[in-house]
Design a protein around this motif. Sequence first.
Motif, mmCIF file in Angstrom:
data_model
loop_
_atom_site.group_PDB
_atom_site.id
_atom_site.type_symbol
_atom_site.label_atom_id
_atom_site.label_comp_id
_atom_site.label_asym_id
_atom_site.label_seq_id
_atom_site.Cartn_x
_atom_site.Cartn_y
_atom_site.Cartn_z
ATOM 1 N N PRO A 18 -54.936 7.510 -38.904
ATOM 2 C CA PRO A 18 -53.617 7.846 -39.368
ATOM 3 C C PRO A 18 -53.754 8.366 -40.720
ATOM 4 C CG PRO A 18 -53.577 5.763 -38.170
ATOM 5 C CD PRO A 18 -54.988 6.128 -38.156
ATOM 6 N N THR A 23 -48.917 14.468 -40.066
ATOM 7 C CA THR A 23 -47.847 13.788 -39.528
ATOM 8 C C THR A 23 -47.285 14.563 -37.970
ATOM 9 O OG1 THR A 23 -46.321 14.888 -40.747
ATOM 10 C CG2 THR A 23 -47.062 12.736 -41.456
ATOM 11 N N THR A 24 -47.054 13.793 -36.831
ATOM 12 C CA THR A 24 -46.620 14.395 -35.825
ATOM 13 C C THR A 24 -45.410 15.601 -35.980
ATOM 14 O OG1 THR A 24 -44.826 12.599 -35.415
ATOM 15 C CG2 THR A 24 -47.211 12.368 -34.329
ATOM 16 N N ASP A 25 -44.729 15.502 -36.862
ATOM 17 C CA ASP A 25 -43.580 16.757 -37.133
ATOM 18 C C ASP A 25 -44.054 17.692 -37.421
ATOM 19 O OD1 ASP A 25 -44.132 15.017 -39.754
ATOM 20 O OD2 ASP A 25 -42.775 16.638 -40.348
ATOM 21 N N ALA A 32 -48.253 13.493 -30.561
ATOM 22 C CA ALA A 32 -47.545 12.219 -30.691
ATOM 23 C C ALA A 32 -48.161 11.031 -29.848
ATOM 24 C CB ALA A 32 -46.012 12.416 -30.429
#
Length: 212
Positions: A18, A23-25, A32
């Motif tokens: 992580p 980030t998944t965006d 995701a």
Amino acid sequence: MTRPHLRPHTGYDRSTEPLSRPTTDLLPEIFATLFADADKYREQGSRAEQELKRLAEPARDTEAKQADDQAAAAAVRDGNPAPARIHEAQLVTDREQAIRNMAAYPGIIADTTNAIHEARAELREHPDHGKETAKIKAKLKTDLEKAQATYQAFLESEARDAWIETATPMRPLRNLVNPADIVHDLERGYITDQTAGTTVLANLHTALTREN
């Protein structure tokens, strides 16, 4: 946000963890799901490891022996045969199961991280890969070149005011890095942890907010 390393990665691969991944965006939707799976199995693997350590503690043997001793004493006191030592037997069974569970997770985690790397490989082969970064980099360089001229004018104006006010020798008062340093970093091909360019914005903020 800390500037990420752009040098080749060596050593233990933390790129899917992580704190090391985007980030998944910033990525296609598939990531995701892939990240969620990787995180889930890492957490389960960690719990399995903790359970194995707990069962391996000598205190568990003492607890099992005491439970079987108490059961035997109660049965004999009531005139019955002592029962099988089920607590000690169950501890052996639980330990063996915990070892088997723990052994399964490295392969499961490897499968999930490999799926992430395979998705990354597909992105690298996409014809648009890198184009957005190159476009932003070109704009950033143009913006910084403009900022360099403004920054230099600011230093000269500040030095002039200081000379008028206090007879300070006419030279720039602030020995700070400047926007040109970021342009230099962009052209080097990689960004190290700490360079003049990566600190320029903080220094500019200091220059513009410091009263004296």
